[in-house]
Enzyme design. Sequence first.
Site, PDB file in Angstrom:
ATOM      1  N   ASP A  21      15.875  -6.046  15.739  1.00 15.65           N
ATOM      2  CA  ASP A  21      16.907  -6.688  14.923  1.00 15.65           C
ATOM      3  C   ASP A  21      16.454  -6.949  13.484  1.00 15.65           C
ATOM      4  O   ASP A  21      16.882  -7.916  12.850  1.00 15.65           O
ATOM      5  CB  ASP A  21      17.376  -8.007  15.571  1.00 15.65           C
ATOM      6  CG  ASP A  21      17.934  -7.787  16.958  1.00 15.65           C
ATOM      7  OD1 ASP A  21      18.542  -6.726  17.176  1.00 15.65           O
ATOM      8  OD2 ASP A  21      17.753  -8.669  17.815  1.00 15.65           O
ATOM      9  N   LYS A  24      17.457  -2.465  10.955  1.00 18.18           N
ATOM     10  CA  LYS A  24      17.233  -1.008  10.952  1.00 18.18           C
ATOM     11  C   LYS A  24      18.533  -0.257  10.702  1.00 18.18           C
ATOM     12  O   LYS A  24      18.554   0.744   9.988  1.00 18.18           O
ATOM     13  CB  LYS A  24      16.641  -0.565  12.312  1.00 18.18           C
ATOM     14  CG  LYS A  24      15.289  -1.185  12.623  1.00 18.18           C
ATOM     15  CD  LYS A  24      14.760  -0.766  13.991  1.00 18.18           C
ATOM     16  CE  LYS A  24      15.563  -1.299  15.158  1.00 18.18           C
ATOM     17  NZ  LYS A  24      15.536  -2.771  15.320  1.00 18.18           N
ATOM     18  N   GLY A  48      21.283  -2.777  19.306  1.00 23.35           N
ATOM     19  CA  GLY A  48      22.517  -3.155  18.618  1.00 23.35           C
ATOM     20  C   GLY A  48      22.235  -3.078  17.138  1.00 23.35           C
ATOM     21  O   GLY A  48      21.471  -3.882  16.608  1.00 23.35           O
ATOM     22  N   HIS A  49      22.767  -2.062  16.484  1.00 25.40           N
ATOM     23  CA  HIS A  49      22.489  -1.844  15.067  1.00 25.40           C
ATOM     24  C   HIS A  49      23.770  -2.065  14.267  1.00 25.40           C
ATOM     25  O   HIS A  49      24.770  -1.372  14.477  1.00 25.40           O
ATOM     26  CB  HIS A  49      21.948  -0.430  14.840  1.00 25.40           C
ATOM     27  CG  HIS A  49      20.660  -0.168  15.554  1.00 25.40           C
ATOM     28  ND1 HIS A  49      20.058   1.061  15.597  1.00 25.40           N
ATOM     29  CD2 HIS A  49      19.853  -0.988  16.267  1.00 25.40           C
ATOM     30  CE1 HIS A  49      18.938   0.977  16.306  1.00 25.40           C
ATOM     31  NE2 HIS A  49      18.803  -0.247  16.725  1.00 25.40           N
ATOM     32  N   GLN A 231      14.779  -1.113  18.832  1.00 21.30           N
ATOM     33  CA  GLN A 231      13.852  -2.197  19.183  1.00 21.30           C
ATOM     34  C   GLN A 231      12.788  -2.346  18.074  1.00 21.30           C
ATOM     35  O   GLN A 231      13.110  -2.108  16.919  1.00 21.30           O
ATOM     36  CB  GLN A 231      13.206  -1.984  20.566  1.00 21.30           C
ATOM     37  CG  GLN A 231      14.186  -2.159  21.721  1.00 21.30           C
ATOM     38  CD  GLN A 231      15.055  -0.942  22.000  1.00 21.30           C
ATOM     39  OE1 GLN A 231      14.561   0.153  22.130  1.00 21.30           O
ATOM     40  NE2 GLN A 231      16.347  -1.123  22.083  1.00 21.30           N
TER      41      GLN A 231
HETATM   42  P1  GDP Z   1      18.864  -3.790  13.876  1.00 16.20           P
HETATM   43  O1  GDP Z   1      18.964  -3.894  15.355  1.00 16.20           O
HETATM   44  O2  GDP Z   1      17.455  -3.694  13.406  1.00 16.20           O
HETATM   45  O3  GDP Z   1      19.722  -2.702  13.295  1.00 16.20           O
HETATM   46  O4  GDP Z   1      19.414  -5.164  13.301  1.00 16.20           O
HETATM   47  P2  GDP Z   1      20.770  -5.903  13.750  1.00 16.20           P
HETATM   48  O5  GDP Z   1      21.904  -5.169  13.202  1.00 16.20           O
HETATM   49  O6  GDP Z   1      20.737  -6.192  15.208  1.00 16.20           O
HETATM   50  O7  GDP Z   1      20.567  -7.305  13.047  1.00 16.20           O
HETATM   51  C1  GDP Z   1      20.425  -7.422  11.662  1.00 16.20           C
HETATM   52  C2  GDP Z   1      21.571  -8.301  11.146  1.00 16.20           C
HETATM   53  O8  GDP Z   1      21.291  -8.684   9.820  1.00 16.20           O
HETATM   54  C3  GDP Z   1      22.900  -7.573  11.075  1.00 16.20           C
HETATM   55  O9  GDP Z   1      23.920  -8.504  11.319  1.00 16.20           O
HETATM   56  C4  GDP Z   1      22.955  -7.059   9.643  1.00 16.20           C
HETATM   57  O10 GDP Z   1      24.283  -6.906   9.166  1.00 16.20           O
HETATM   58  C5  GDP Z   1      22.275  -8.189   8.925  1.00 16.20           C
HETATM   59  N1  GDP Z   1      21.514  -7.812   7.715  1.00 16.20           N
HETATM   60  C6  GDP Z   1      20.780  -6.695   7.481  1.00 16.20           C
HETATM   61  N2  GDP Z   1      20.133  -6.793   6.295  1.00 16.20           N
HETATM   62  C7  GDP Z   1      20.475  -8.002   5.780  1.00 16.20           C
HETATM   63  C8  GDP Z   1      20.116  -8.713   4.603  1.00 16.20           C
HETATM   64  O11 GDP Z   1      19.331  -8.276   3.786  1.00 16.20           O
HETATM   65  N3  GDP Z   1      20.655  -9.962   4.433  1.00 16.20           N
HETATM   66  C9  GDP Z   1      21.517 -10.523   5.328  1.00 16.20           C
HETATM   67  N4  GDP Z   1      21.976 -11.757   5.072  1.00 16.20           N
HETATM   68  N5  GDP Z   1      21.875  -9.889   6.454  1.00 16.20           N
HETATM   69  C10 GDP Z   1      21.353  -8.656   6.687  1.00 16.20           C
HETATM   70  P1  IMO Z   2      17.520  -3.394  18.389  1.00 12.19           P
HETATM   71  O1  IMO Z   2      17.434  -1.893  18.383  1.00 12.19           O
HETATM   72  C1  IMO Z   2      15.977  -7.131  20.018  1.00 12.19           C
HETATM   73  C2  IMO Z   2      14.519  -7.021  24.151  1.00 12.19           C
HETATM   74  C3  IMO Z   2      15.280  -7.827  25.178  1.00 12.19           C
HETATM   75  C4  IMO Z   2      14.141  -8.212  26.101  1.00 12.19           C
HETATM   76  C5  IMO Z   2      13.270  -6.961  26.091  1.00 12.19           C
HETATM   77  C6  IMO Z   2      13.492  -6.034  27.280  1.00 12.19           C
HETATM   78  O2  IMO Z   2      18.878  -3.927  18.145  1.00 12.19           O
HETATM   79  O3  IMO Z   2      16.468  -3.978  17.515  1.00 12.19           O
HETATM   80  P2  IMO Z   2      15.458  -4.323  27.864  1.00 12.19           P
HETATM   81  O4  IMO Z   2      16.905  -4.551  28.120  1.00 12.19           O
HETATM   82  O5  IMO Z   2      15.162  -3.386  26.759  1.00 12.19           O
HETATM   83  O6  IMO Z   2      14.700  -3.973  29.115  1.00 12.19           O
HETATM   84  O7  IMO Z   2      14.892  -5.784  27.439  1.00 12.19           O
HETATM   85  O8  IMO Z   2      13.567  -6.279  24.894  1.00 12.19           O
HETATM   86  N1  IMO Z   2      15.331  -6.053  23.369  1.00 12.19           N
HETATM   87  C7  IMO Z   2      15.687  -6.236  22.098  1.00 12.19           C
HETATM   88  N2  IMO Z   2      15.498  -7.288  21.270  1.00 12.19           N
HETATM   89  N3  IMO Z   2      16.591  -6.023  19.570  1.00 12.19           N
HETATM   90  C8  IMO Z   2      16.754  -4.953  20.371  1.00 12.19           C
HETATM   91  O9  IMO Z   2      17.228  -3.772  19.926  1.00 12.19           O
HETATM   92  C9  IMO Z   2      16.339  -5.048  21.720  1.00 12.19           C
HETATM   93  N4  IMO Z   2      16.379  -4.205  22.779  1.00 12.19           N
HETATM   94  C10 IMO Z   2      15.752  -4.839  23.768  1.00 12.19           C
HETATM   95  O10 IMO Z   2      15.901  -8.933  24.603  1.00 12.19           O
HETATM   96  O11 IMO Z   2      13.385  -9.257  25.525  1.00 12.19           O
HETATM   97 MG    MG Z   3      19.782  -5.155  16.797  1.00  9.32          MG
END
Ligand code: GDP
Ligand code: IMO
Ligand code: MG
Length: 435
Positions: A21, A24, A48-49, A231
């Site tokens: 999270d 990415k 979840g991206h 991840q």
């Molecule tokens: P990922 O799994 O690495 O793609 O990250 P996620 O999408 O799960 O979580 C990142 C969250 O931060 C998302 O809601 C993005 O829209 C948000 N985000 C990404 N970059 C920034 C930033 O520079 N500032 C803020 N405030 N939010 C950001």
């Molecule tokens: P993105 O790509 C954050 C975590 C779960 C749990 C562990 C194992 O959005 O960064 P799993 O279901 O993969 O067997 O769970 O990994 N986990 C993540 N945490 N971001 C993710 O993906 C994750 N995908 C799995 O919360 O701790």
């Molecule tokens: Mg994510």
Amino acid sequence: MSVKGKNLMSGVVLVGAQWGDEGKGKITDLITPEFDYVVRYQGGNNAGHTVIHGSTQLALHLIPSGIMYPQVTPVIGNGCVIDPAVLLKEMDSLTVAGFSCDRLLISGNAHLIMPWHLALDAASELRLGQNEIGTTKRGIGPAYQDKAARSGIRVQDLDDPHIFRLKVAAALETANALLTRVYDARPFDVDAVSEQYLQYARRITPHIADVSAVLNAGLRTGRRVLFEGAQGTLLDIDHGTYPFVTSSSCTAGGASVGAGVGPTAIDKVLGIAKAYITRVGAGPFPTELSDATGEQLARVGGEVGTTTGRLRRCGWYDAVIIRYAAAVNGLTDLCITKLDVLSAFESIKVCVAYEYLGQQYRSVPSSQTAFHHAMPVYEELEGWGADISGCRCFAELPAAARAYVERLEELAEVPVSVIAVGPDREQTIMRGWRA
Ligand code: GDP
Ligand code: IMO
Ligand code: MG
């Protein structure tokens, strides 16, 4: 092959440097126009991206974050595990949003997440009780377990209904025994599962491709490939905080294995890290803040899981982890996201080392016990107390924000070449990034 041919290789891996999270999705979307292919190489719909551009917001789980650009080919590599129901739903919602998935290529060697994998994931977490991993319950672990046990069912099996049914029957002999006798759970019916999956097959099989061959041919002719990690480094099955990890290779090396290209195809590795750090699920977390500051980080940063809606645990930036991520991934560049979130804080802490039993660690201790009990050693930096979400170049940032980034860069010994100051594509500072 000639030396000239080898020089054409142009792969970039984008990898999470923390516990996932990190943002990415946003950065993948941002740099995708520089590439011809965007490839997911591991994980499944545990990811979840979030991608935001203007009024368009996408939450992607399986499809690469470059999908918004029609000139780019999105690819799901052999290292991924695919829940076909989720994939088709994601394709449908993208189509409705105006993004065609016609170009999507799926490796026939990727493994399928079957309904019993979800049931086993839930049952095993329930059995672990207090010791649960806190998985996303999407069946990821059990699907990779079957892959390693050589009893998995692959995407290419969807192309042969006879073989598919035989494989489902064989897999269910074991899975149903486990479910009913070990977990006291409901068994699955061979015919019902086969029918359901063979329905999905009609829409999935046209996307099957020899991904490794396609990417290698592209790389040989100067096409550029972006490998989008899911991840993060500390969730990697080998290099993460085992057993509180996911079941795939999230680190940069996973791109080679999970897409079928040689490591020599990779020129750059861009690590993504938040300006602080979060974790979802259980496991050690040295800089975790279980106080009002942690709550404030979660609130200002909107730290709620994209996949499961769970609150993310929050803490100060951990430079020890980033140094480790730099080493195990071979980071050439670092991207710091969510710097804007720290504008809310008067002073900001950065963990520069750990202490355990009187010993200082400047890199992640190899012993699980030491990491579990590691106490952070903090350095305190001044906050900047101003909104930075409108800054578009490094010089526009307040001096304290620049000093913060420069300190992170010094600690990581990797150049910070991208800085994000908001979720939108535009809210980014390029500081020397070149693919
Ligand atoms: P990922 O799994 O690495 O793609 O990250 P996620 O999408 O799960 O979580 C990142 C969250 O931060 C998302 O809601 C993005 O829209 C948000 N985000 C990404 N970059 C920034 C930033 O520079 N500032 C803020 N405030 N939010 C950001
Ligand atoms: P993105 O790509 C954050 C975590 C779960 C749990 C562990 C194992 O959005 O960064 P799993 O279901 O993969 O067997 O769970 O990994 N986990 C993540 N945490 N971001 C993710 O993906 C994750 N995908 C799995 O919360 O701790
Ligand atoms: Mg994510």
